[in-house]
Design an enzyme around this catalytic site. Structure first.
Site, PDB file in Angstrom:
ATOM      1  N   TYR A  52      46.085  62.560  33.611  1.00  0.00           N
ATOM      2  CA  TYR A  52      45.696  62.334  32.215  1.00  0.00           C
ATOM      3  C   TYR A  52      45.313  60.878  31.939  1.00  0.00           C
ATOM      4  O   TYR A  52      45.312  60.445  30.784  1.00  0.00           O
ATOM      5  CB  TYR A  52      46.813  62.788  31.275  1.00  0.00           C
ATOM      6  CG  TYR A  52      46.832  64.287  31.044  1.00  0.00           C
ATOM      7  CD1 TYR A  52      45.697  64.944  30.556  1.00  0.00           C
ATOM      8  CD2 TYR A  52      47.972  65.045  31.284  1.00  0.00           C
ATOM      9  CE1 TYR A  52      45.702  66.317  30.341  1.00  0.00           C
ATOM     10  CE2 TYR A  52      47.988  66.422  31.065  1.00  0.00           C
ATOM     11  CZ  TYR A  52      46.844  67.046  30.585  1.00  0.00           C
ATOM     12  OH  TYR A  52      46.850  68.407  30.356  1.00  0.00           O
ATOM     13  N   ASN A 115      49.539  73.628  24.481  1.00  0.00           N
ATOM     14  CA  ASN A 115      48.449  74.607  24.471  1.00  0.00           C
ATOM     15  C   ASN A 115      48.325  75.379  25.782  1.00  0.00           C
ATOM     16  O   ASN A 115      47.252  75.878  26.131  1.00  0.00           O
ATOM     17  CB  ASN A 115      47.132  73.930  24.063  1.00  0.00           C
ATOM     18  CG  ASN A 115      46.753  72.818  25.030  1.00  0.00           C
ATOM     19  OD1 ASN A 115      47.409  72.616  26.048  1.00  0.00           O
ATOM     20  ND2 ASN A 115      45.687  72.122  24.719  1.00  0.00           N
ATOM     21  N   GLU A 129      40.400  66.272  40.141  1.00  0.00           N
ATOM     22  CA  GLU A 129      41.681  66.968  39.892  1.00  0.00           C
ATOM     23  C   GLU A 129      42.096  67.833  41.085  1.00  0.00           C
ATOM     24  O   GLU A 129      43.281  67.906  41.430  1.00  0.00           O
ATOM     25  CB  GLU A 129      41.570  67.801  38.616  1.00  0.00           C
ATOM     26  CG  GLU A 129      41.509  66.923  37.368  1.00  0.00           C
ATOM     27  CD  GLU A 129      41.145  67.654  36.077  1.00  0.00           C
ATOM     28  OE1 GLU A 129      41.023  66.979  35.042  1.00  0.00           O
ATOM     29  OE2 GLU A 129      40.973  68.893  36.101  1.00  0.00           O
TER      30      GLU A 129
HETATM   31  P1  IDP Z   1      41.565  70.044  26.722  1.00  0.00           P
HETATM   32  O1  IDP Z   1      42.851  70.331  27.459  1.00  0.00           O
HETATM   33  O2  IDP Z   1      41.157  71.201  25.842  1.00  0.00           O
HETATM   34  O3  IDP Z   1      40.455  69.577  27.626  1.00  0.00           O
HETATM   35  P2  IDP Z   1      41.775  67.258  25.828  1.00  0.00           P
HETATM   36  O4  IDP Z   1      41.119  66.740  24.594  1.00  0.00           O
HETATM   37  O5  IDP Z   1      41.187  66.850  27.143  1.00  0.00           O
HETATM   38  O6  IDP Z   1      41.874  68.846  25.701  1.00  0.00           O
HETATM   39  O7  IDP Z   1      43.294  66.784  25.769  1.00  0.00           O
HETATM   40  C1  IDP Z   1      44.126  66.932  26.903  1.00  0.00           C
HETATM   41  C2  IDP Z   1      45.450  67.493  26.450  1.00  0.00           C
HETATM   42  O8  IDP Z   1      46.114  66.552  25.606  1.00  0.00           O
HETATM   43  C3  IDP Z   1      45.339  68.762  25.578  1.00  0.00           C
HETATM   44  O9  IDP Z   1      45.185  69.940  26.332  1.00  0.00           O
HETATM   45  C4  IDP Z   1      46.648  68.724  24.821  1.00  0.00           C
HETATM   46  O10 IDP Z   1      47.736  69.224  25.596  1.00  0.00           O
HETATM   47  C5  IDP Z   1      46.838  67.228  24.596  1.00  0.00           C
HETATM   48  N1  IDP Z   1      46.300  66.803  23.295  1.00  0.00           N
HETATM   49  C6  IDP Z   1      44.997  66.656  22.959  1.00  0.00           C
HETATM   50  N2  IDP Z   1      44.857  66.249  21.699  1.00  0.00           N
HETATM   51  C7  IDP Z   1      46.115  66.139  21.197  1.00  0.00           C
HETATM   52  C8  IDP Z   1      46.649  65.745  19.919  1.00  0.00           C
HETATM   53  O11 IDP Z   1      45.919  65.420  18.971  1.00  0.00           O
HETATM   54  N3  IDP Z   1      47.999  65.764  19.805  1.00  0.00           N
HETATM   55  C9  IDP Z   1      48.829  66.105  20.820  1.00  0.00           C
HETATM   56  N4  IDP Z   1      48.378  66.472  22.027  1.00  0.00           N
HETATM   57  C10 IDP Z   1      47.044  66.490  22.230  1.00  0.00           C
END
Ligand code: IDP
Ligand code: MG
Length: 151
Positions: A52, A115, A129
């Site tokens: 990350y 998620n 990755e």
């Molecule tokens: P993605 O997994 O759909 O590609 P990304 O924007 O790359 O989403 O963000 C990576 C991970 O960071 C997300 O899957 C989620 O677990 C976490 N994340 C993203 N945005 C937020 C936020 O606004 N609050 C808390 N966690 C977040």
């Protein structure tokens, strides 16, 4: 472009804790993607930070690293034509409350951080990755049903 690709997919600790590993794998399997790597591990801080790293400056970064290292994840590699975008479609939008029903996050998620699952977002991230999570490499194998998946 229709290229044979391999993508990195990971069931996150919330998906494992909630007993959704089988349900999630089933969706990739029945779609027609080919499983070329699978393992369950508790990620080290170092591995999580590398994975990350792109989000290092984001306010949720520390929480995200704590979450990902909190318990077992299931790391997978799936192959197929356009596997990277196909996996992202199966996974759904980042925020489970906005993800469309029928997607994994849309069917099982209610949160943006928790998620359930990760999927590589492009060719470059997929290869970095995969190298990070599967340094031993992924499997090369011929699937007998291939001729019934692609015309
Ligand atoms: P993605 O997994 O759909 O590609 P990304 O924007 O790359 O989403 O963000 C990576 C991970 O960071 C997300 O899957 C989620 O677990 C976490 N994340 C993203 N945005 C937020 C936020 O606004 N609050 C808390 N966690 C977040
Ligand atoms: Mg992402």
């Amino acid at each position: 472009m229709s290229d044979m690709q391999t993508t990195f997919v990971m069931v996150k600790p919330d998906g494992v804790q909630r007993g959704l590993v089988g349900e999630i794998i089933k969706r990739f399997e029945r779609k027609g993607l080919k499983l070329v790597g699978l393992k369950s591990i508790i990620p080290s801080e170092e591995l999580a930070e590398e994975h990350y790293g792109v989000h290092k400056e984001r306010p949720f970064y520390n929480g995200l690293i704590g979450f990902i290292t909190s318990g077992p994840v299931v790391a997978m590699a799936w192959s197929g034509i356009d596997a990277i975008s196909v996996a992202r479609i199966i996974i759904g939008a980042t925020n489970g409350r906005e993800a469309i029903p029928g997607t994994i996050r849309g069917d099982f998620g209610m949160d943006i951080g928790f998620n359930l699952i990760h999927g590589s977002d492009g060719e470059d991230t997929a290869s970095s990755e995969l190298a990070l999570w599967f340094p031993e490499g992924t499997m090369e194998w011929n699937r007998d049903i291939e001729g019934w998946v692609y015309e």
